[in-house]
Design an enzyme around this catalytic site. Structure first.
Site: not given
Ligand SMILES: Cc1cc2nc3c(=O)[nH]c(=O)nc-3n(C[C@H](O)[C@H](O)[C@H](O)COP(=O)(O)O)c2cc1C
Length: 418
Positions: A153, A176, A202, A287, A311
């Protein structure tokens, strides 16, 4: 460690005995203590005790401070999309084939000319050190051990250079954008320099998101957060993005001085995507794509792949599961790029369904963080092992001896049934 486990085991045995004794009511124990203790006896004490990835979740919850748990667990608004991501899996059923020789199963996938032993992708999750002191390094080591793609990330608490070194091979970098294009470009160049084969832009938080579950947990967290968050506890506000407020622990952003960018006009559009595409030779993925139309637009801009993602239900409360978006996005991409889907993938059968619907690979977020928060690198490795093993089992059961053989003939959409 052995001692810790045996203490844990004897405590569990004691609580089990206590719960079974007919004298329990006379012991006059506080109800809350007993309830908590009874619940605790269900918690796994080591990764090896886990039957499935869900077993890590309550351990993570217990170990994490409330605000950090809230950051991990939250969806947006009523958390409806978060639930939908799980419920969407039940829309699809599997068509099993029998009597195929399944003694050899090849689970490898080729993405951008490189072969990975598994189609499970470690998705970008911000601030891994909020979950375990080793943070992204532990995740990178697990990824090195198991061979998964790891996407780091922008708001990681480890630099792209350090994560890549720990992984033994460069990670993919999730981007980002910054309001200032020059700062965005600086991040792109840094990822290139670190050897990243791909950047993942994203696009599903551009309007901001309302994360009430996070806010509620943050309110009951009484710790002094100023050690880690400059200026006190972060106030995620309505977007959940705190990067501009506190960059100290985010190496990708630490070099930027907050508040001085030359602002772009408006928020990114497809022109921005084109600019991004033209700025680098790395593979570029987007994404947050959930429609055929946007998949088509991305392909027309020369994009190399998409993440079908909402997300993890943290973007908007659309109520639509990502697995239900796979078919139309695959139709929009029409073989011109890779399609990775994430959101609610917790079982090998979930992954199998997405692959059958045409996804190239499947991303996970929370499950590996549950493993990380519970037991560090070993927890992450076990989560990856469990998903891999479950997928292998269903592949054998269905008679699909390679990922390419998991076609749409192996899946039925309940809604489409005549
Ligand atoms: C705590 C947390 C932080 C996340 N941070 C980012 C991030 O910094 N960048 C991003 O593109 N997606 C982020 N995501 C989304 C994840 O990449 C992903 O799309 C998502 O967690 C998938 O769903 P799941 O948690 O049900 O497996 C984050 C998700 C969570 C739960």
């Amino acid at each position: 460690m052995g001692n810790l486990h045996s203490n844990h085991d004897s405590r569990r045995r004691f609580i089990r005995l206590l719960a079974a004794t007919p004298l329990l009511p006379q012991l006059d124990l506080p109800r809350s203590w007993l309830q908590a203790a009874l619940q605790e006896r269900e918690l796994i004490g080591a990764p090896s005790e886990a039957l499935n990835v869900f077993d890590f979740e309550p351990v993570a919850k217990k170990k994490l401070p409330p605000a950090h748990w809230g950051y991990l667990a939250t969806g947006s608004d009523d958390d409806g999309t978060l639930r939908a991501n799980r419920e969407g899996m039940t829309r699809y059923q599997l068509r099993m084939r029998r009597l195929v020789d399944v003694s050899k199963i090849d689970m490898s996938v080729n993405i951008f000319g490189k072969t990975y032993p598994t189609p499970i992708v470690i998705n970008p999750v911000g601030s891994n050190k909020a979950f375990h002191p080793e943070g992204e390094i532990a995740v990178a080591r697990a990824s090195r051990a198991k061979g998964n793609v790891q996407v780091l990330s922008t708001v990681a608490t480890t630099s792209v250079e350090d994560a890549s070194a720990a992984r033994g091979d460069p990670v993919w970098f999730q981007l980002y954008h910054r309001q200032d294009w020059n700062q965005t470009l600086q991040m792109i160049r840094r990822a290139e320099h670190a050897g990243c084969p791909a950047i993942v832009f994203t696009v599903d938080l551009l309007g901001g998101s309302n994360r009430e579950t996070l806010e509620r947990y943050a309110r009951v967290d009484s710790r002094d957060c100023s050690q880690c968050h400059s200026g006190g506890a972060p106030v995620p506000g309505r977007s959940g993005r705190v990067d501009d407020r506190d960059n100290r622990r985010k190496p990708a952003l630490a070099e930027f001085v907050p508040g001085t960018p030359i602002p772009e006009v408006g928020t990114p559009t497809w022109e921005f995507v084109q600019r991004l595409r033209d700025s680098t030779k790395m593979k570029v993925l987007i994404k947050g794509i959930v429609t055929k139309e946007d998949a088509e637009l991305a392909m027309r801009r020369g994009i190399d792949g998409v993440f079908v993602s909402n997300h993890g239900g943290r973007a908007e409360d659309s109520g639509r599961a990502t697995i239900e978006c796979v078919s139309e996005v695959v139709a929009g991409v029409r073989g011109r790029g890779v399609v990775i889907v994430d959101g609610g993938f917790r079982r090998g059968t979930d992954a199998f369904k997405a692959l059958a619907l045409g996804a190239t690979a499947v991303g996970i977020g929370r499950p590996y963080v549950w493993g990380l928060a519970s037991f560090g690198q070993q927890g992450v490795e076990t989560v990856l092992d469990i998903l891999h093993r479950e997928l292998q089992t269903v592949m054998k059961q269905a008679g699909t001896t390679s990922i390419a053989k998991i076609t749409n003939e192996y899946v039925i959409d309940r809604n489409a049934r005549s």
